[in-house]
Design an enzyme around this catalytic site. Sequence first.
Site, PDB file in Angstrom:
ATOM      1  NE  ARG A   1      -3.698  -2.368   0.151  1.00  0.00           N
ATOM      2  CZ  ARG A   1      -3.366  -3.565  -0.362  1.00  0.00           C
ATOM      3  NH1 ARG A   1      -2.220  -3.689  -1.025  1.00  0.00           N
ATOM      4  NH2 ARG A   1      -4.169  -4.599  -0.249  1.00  0.00           N
TER       5      ARG A   1
ATOM      6  CB  SER B   1      -9.520  -1.663   3.702  1.00  0.00           C
ATOM      7  OG  SER B   1     -10.159  -2.856   3.311  1.00  0.00           O
TER       8      SER B   1
ATOM      9  CD  GLU C   1      -5.656   0.247   2.792  1.00  0.00           C
ATOM     10  OE1 GLU C   1      -6.040   0.680   1.683  1.00  0.00           O
ATOM     11  OE2 GLU C   1      -5.715  -0.946   3.113  1.00  0.00           O
TER      12      GLU C   1
END
Length: 353
Positions: free
Chosen positions: A177, A250, A346
């Site tokens: 990520r 998420s 995130e």
Amino acid sequence: MSMSTVPACIEPVAPLAPQAQDLRCFNTLGLASHAPAFVALTEPSQLPALSALAPRFRQLVVLGGGSNVVLPASIDGLVAQVRLPGVRLVGQCADAWVVEAAAGENWHGFVTACVDNGWDGLENLALIPGTVGAAPVQNIGAYGVELADRFHSLTAWDVKGGRWVEMGAAECRFAYRDSFFKHQEPGAWVIGSVRFALPRPWQPVLDYPDLQRHAALDGAAPTARAVYDAVCAIRRAKLPDPAVVGNAGSFFKNPLVDAGTRQALLGRFPGLVSYPQPDGRYKLAAGWLIDQCGWKGRQLGAAGVHDRQALVLVNRGGAQARDIMALAAAIQGDVERRYGVRLEPEPVVVPAR
């Protein structure tokens, strides 16, 4: 870092005229947000004008589909949304199709087009919200596949340098990520197009437990279409539709820990969900950690945790950035106190100024 500059095309510079814009519909969390100065980038020839315009503002905020951002109530700066269109096959060889998509293309729409055309390899990434241009920034991933696994190259606009730059995987510095772009000054780069190397022959990636359990994939040789359909079905069952319930997918990364830390946690929490990584570390299931702390389905003010997926924070109606971040901080605190692990968000949190 080695990057190659793309020769500039001789074409007229398209003008940009900033206007005020309500951004509530430009972010999937549905947060109330206002931009006094907003422009839409619909063609590459507008990028030189953006470079000329940006220094007049305190900050430049580059938006894609708004699916991985937390926007403040008001943005003191220039907001540029990338809407560049286009998908095309640019090359093929014995072991790969090379497919290019412009940054403004909807990610799921692009994945669907690839499956429809027999350009297989992205089906595990179906139904991820957002645009193609935002995908490399986050190095999106799901169900055993990351963008980096299928990446060929991209073309990005250097806003301060006023030039197009070609970047390969080494220059993008992909990690979990993460990428080169997440470590640059916000607004320094605008991705224009991304190219993908899609494998020939194709092999399904079915390592993820949810896919292994899916009835439609019980056959000996599942097709890419079957994997795509299964991923869509699983995501629809587990995750809320942003068009119905405001969310950013998420909200936390799955934390990575070394083998010793994982073993110590297993001794205290035998049900700990973890996944081994190639480097010997383990990825802990952040959703499980949050759920075990009792947060699934709970609400804090106008923000809440989804009742089916503890990784997803939702807008219960009228939430602003401060509500989402207060909820995130409360969850982080509980998880860290119980497990000694710090959860990392995130989404990009855009500052008001």
